[in-house]
Design a protein around this motif. Structure first.
Motif, PDB file in Angstrom:
ATOM      1  N   UNK A 144     -29.626  19.002  90.894  1.00 46.02           N
ATOM      2  CA  UNK A 144     -30.110  20.386  90.825  1.00 46.02           C
ATOM      3  C   UNK A 144     -28.959  21.374  90.920  1.00 46.02           C
ATOM      4  N   UNK A 145     -28.022  21.106  91.826  1.00 49.88           N
ATOM      5  CA  UNK A 145     -26.852  21.978  91.955  1.00 49.88           C
ATOM      6  C   UNK A 145     -26.010  21.933  90.681  1.00 49.88           C
ATOM      7  N   UNK A 146     -25.868  20.750  90.103  1.00 51.71           N
ATOM      8  CA  UNK A 146     -25.106  20.611  88.859  1.00 51.71           C
ATOM      9  C   UNK A 146     -25.754  21.414  87.743  1.00 51.71           C
ATOM     10  N   UNK A 147     -27.067  21.336  87.639  1.00 52.80           N
ATOM     11  CA  UNK A 147     -27.767  22.067  86.583  1.00 52.80           C
ATOM     12  C   UNK A 147     -27.580  23.578  86.730  1.00 52.80           C
ATOM     13  N   UNK A 148     -27.551  24.068  87.974  1.00 54.33           N
ATOM     14  CA  UNK A 148     -27.313  25.506  88.192  1.00 54.33           C
ATOM     15  C   UNK A 148     -25.938  25.905  87.646  1.00 54.33           C
ATOM     16  N   UNK A 149     -24.925  25.079  87.929  1.00 54.63           N
ATOM     17  CA  UNK A 149     -23.575  25.401  87.443  1.00 54.63           C
ATOM     18  C   UNK A 149     -23.503  25.300  85.926  1.00 54.63           C
ATOM     19  N   UNK A 150     -24.144  24.292  85.355  1.00 50.35           N
ATOM     20  CA  UNK A 150     -24.178  24.183  83.892  1.00 50.35           C
ATOM     21  C   UNK A 150     -24.860  25.393  83.261  1.00 50.35           C
ATOM     22  N   UNK A 151     -25.951  25.846  83.854  1.00 51.82           N
ATOM     23  CA  UNK A 151     -26.661  27.013  83.321  1.00 51.82           C
ATOM     24  C   UNK A 151     -25.782  28.258  83.372  1.00 51.82           C
ATOM     25  N   UNK A 152     -25.021  28.399  84.443  1.00 49.24           N
ATOM     26  CA  UNK A 152     -24.102  29.543  84.549  1.00 49.24           C
ATOM     27  C   UNK A 152     -23.026  29.459  83.469  1.00 49.24           C
ATOM     28  N   UNK A 153     -22.499  28.250  83.253  1.00 47.79           N
ATOM     29  CA  UNK A 153     -21.482  28.060  82.213  1.00 47.79           C
ATOM     30  C   UNK A 153     -22.067  28.358  80.833  1.00 47.79           C
ATOM     31  N   UNK A 154     -23.286  27.878  80.583  1.00 45.18           N
ATOM     32  CA  UNK A 154     -23.931  28.135  79.288  1.00 45.18           C
ATOM     33  C   UNK A 154     -24.111  29.618  79.031  1.00 45.18           C
ATOM     34  N   UNK A 155     -24.502  30.358  80.059  1.00 42.91           N
ATOM     35  CA  UNK A 155     -24.704  31.803  79.895  1.00 42.91           C
ATOM     36  C   UNK A 155     -23.408  32.494  79.479  1.00 42.91           C
ATOM     37  N   UNK A 156     -22.310  32.078  80.069  1.00 41.65           N
ATOM     38  CA  UNK A 156     -21.015  32.675  79.714  1.00 41.65           C
ATOM     39  C   UNK A 156     -20.626  32.288  78.297  1.00 41.65           C
ATOM     40  N   UNK A 157     -20.734  31.004  77.975  1.00 44.60           N
ATOM     41  CA  UNK A 157     -20.376  30.569  76.625  1.00 44.60           C
ATOM     42  C   UNK A 157     -21.284  31.190  75.573  1.00 44.60           C
ATOM     43  N   UNK A 158     -22.554  31.381  75.893  1.00 49.42           N
ATOM     44  CA  UNK A 158     -23.484  32.033  74.964  1.00 49.42           C
ATOM     45  C   UNK A 158     -23.021  33.467  74.693  1.00 49.42           C
ATOM     46  N   UNK A 159     -22.573  34.151  75.755  1.00 50.33           N
ATOM     47  CA  UNK A 159     -22.143  35.541  75.623  1.00 50.33           C
ATOM     48  C   UNK A 159     -20.794  35.667  74.918  1.00 50.33           C
TER      49      UNK A 159
ATOM     50  N   UNK B  98     -10.167  36.867  88.852  1.00 50.08           N
ATOM     51  CA  UNK B  98      -9.159  37.899  89.089  1.00 50.08           C
ATOM     52  C   UNK B  98      -8.298  38.093  87.843  1.00 50.08           C
ATOM     53  N   UNK B  99      -7.988  37.006  87.143  1.00 46.56           N
ATOM     54  CA  UNK B  99      -7.123  37.090  85.960  1.00 46.56           C
ATOM     55  C   UNK B  99      -7.884  37.502  84.703  1.00 46.56           C
ATOM     56  N   UNK B 100      -9.103  36.992  84.533  1.00 50.53           N
ATOM     57  CA  UNK B 100      -9.840  37.198  83.291  1.00 50.53           C
ATOM     58  C   UNK B 100     -11.031  38.131  83.437  1.00 50.53           C
ATOM     59  N   UNK B 101     -11.402  38.440  84.661  1.00 51.90           N
ATOM     60  CA  UNK B 101     -12.617  39.204  84.884  1.00 51.90           C
ATOM     61  C   UNK B 101     -13.816  38.276  84.969  1.00 51.90           C
ATOM     62  N   UNK B 102     -14.887  38.804  85.469  1.00 50.42           N
ATOM     63  CA  UNK B 102     -16.128  38.027  85.610  1.00 50.42           C
ATOM     64  C   UNK B 102     -16.640  37.637  84.227  1.00 50.42           C
ATOM     65  N   UNK B 103     -17.044  36.385  84.088  1.00 51.00           N
ATOM     66  CA  UNK B 103     -17.672  35.946  82.848  1.00 51.00           C
ATOM     67  C   UNK B 103     -16.731  35.494  81.758  1.00 51.00           C
ATOM     68  N   UNK B 104     -15.493  35.168  82.111  1.00 48.97           N
ATOM     69  CA  UNK B 104     -14.556  34.682  81.109  1.00 48.97           C
ATOM     70  C   UNK B 104     -14.746  33.195  80.830  1.00 48.97           C
ATOM     71  N   UNK B 105     -14.154  32.740  79.741  1.00 45.97           N
ATOM     72  CA  UNK B 105     -14.295  31.330  79.375  1.00 45.97           C
ATOM     73  C   UNK B 105     -13.647  30.398  80.392  1.00 45.97           C
ATOM     74  N   UNK B 106     -12.599  30.850  81.075  1.00 50.28           N
ATOM     75  CA  UNK B 106     -11.995  30.031  82.125  1.00 50.28           C
ATOM     76  C   UNK B 106     -12.969  29.799  83.265  1.00 50.28           C
TER      77      UNK B 106
ATOM     78  N   UNK C  88     -11.900  28.358  94.847  1.00 50.80           N
ATOM     79  CA  UNK C  88     -10.590  29.004  94.694  1.00 50.80           C
ATOM     80  C   UNK C  88     -10.247  29.197  93.226  1.00 50.80           C
ATOM     81  N   UNK C  89     -10.515  28.177  92.433  1.00 51.54           N
ATOM     82  CA  UNK C  89     -10.245  28.255  91.002  1.00 51.54           C
ATOM     83  C   UNK C  89     -11.058  29.378  90.351  1.00 51.54           C
ATOM     84  N   UNK C  90     -12.341  29.462  90.709  1.00 54.03           N
ATOM     85  CA  UNK C  90     -13.184  30.533  90.166  1.00 54.03           C
ATOM     86  C   UNK C  90     -12.652  31.897  90.553  1.00 54.03           C
ATOM     87  N   UNK C  91     -12.254  32.055  91.800  1.00 54.84           N
ATOM     88  CA  UNK C  91     -11.732  33.342  92.263  1.00 54.84           C
ATOM     89  C   UNK C  91     -10.480  33.731  91.481  1.00 54.84           C
TER      90      UNK C  91
END
Length: 75
Positions: free
Chosen positions: A44-59, A17-25, A10-13
């Motif tokens: 393994x699931x945690x690492x997937x989420x961390x990798x997604x967060x890293x990709x956004x912060x990198x961008x 919606x407020x910041x667009x896909x790939x925002x820092x939030x 829910x938080x991600x959604x």
């Protein structure tokens, strides 16, 4: 843990919606979800989420940003 995943979804959604896909939030929420998953032993699931967060912060802030290093630390 199921309730935590639902709340994070829910938080991600809302953040998308407020910041667009790939925002820092979104990245912050993914990082927090990674922490919760690690706590439950779902590494393994945690690492997937961390990798997604890293990709956004990198961008958005590059690999020298504080947020990027925070996720690396959590990993």
């Amino acid at each position: 843990m199921a309730w935590a995943k639902r709340l994070h979804a829910r938080s991600l959604a809302l953040k998308r919606r407020r910041q667009g896909q790939g925002g820092e939030g979104e990245a912050a929420t993914l990082n927090t979800l990674g922490l919760a998953l690690m706590e439950k032993g779902e590494y393994e699931a945690a690492m997937r989420e961390y990798e997604r967060a890293l990709a956004i912060y990198r961008a958005t802030g590059g690999e020298t940003s504080e947020n990027y290093s925070m996720v690396l630390n959590n990993m």
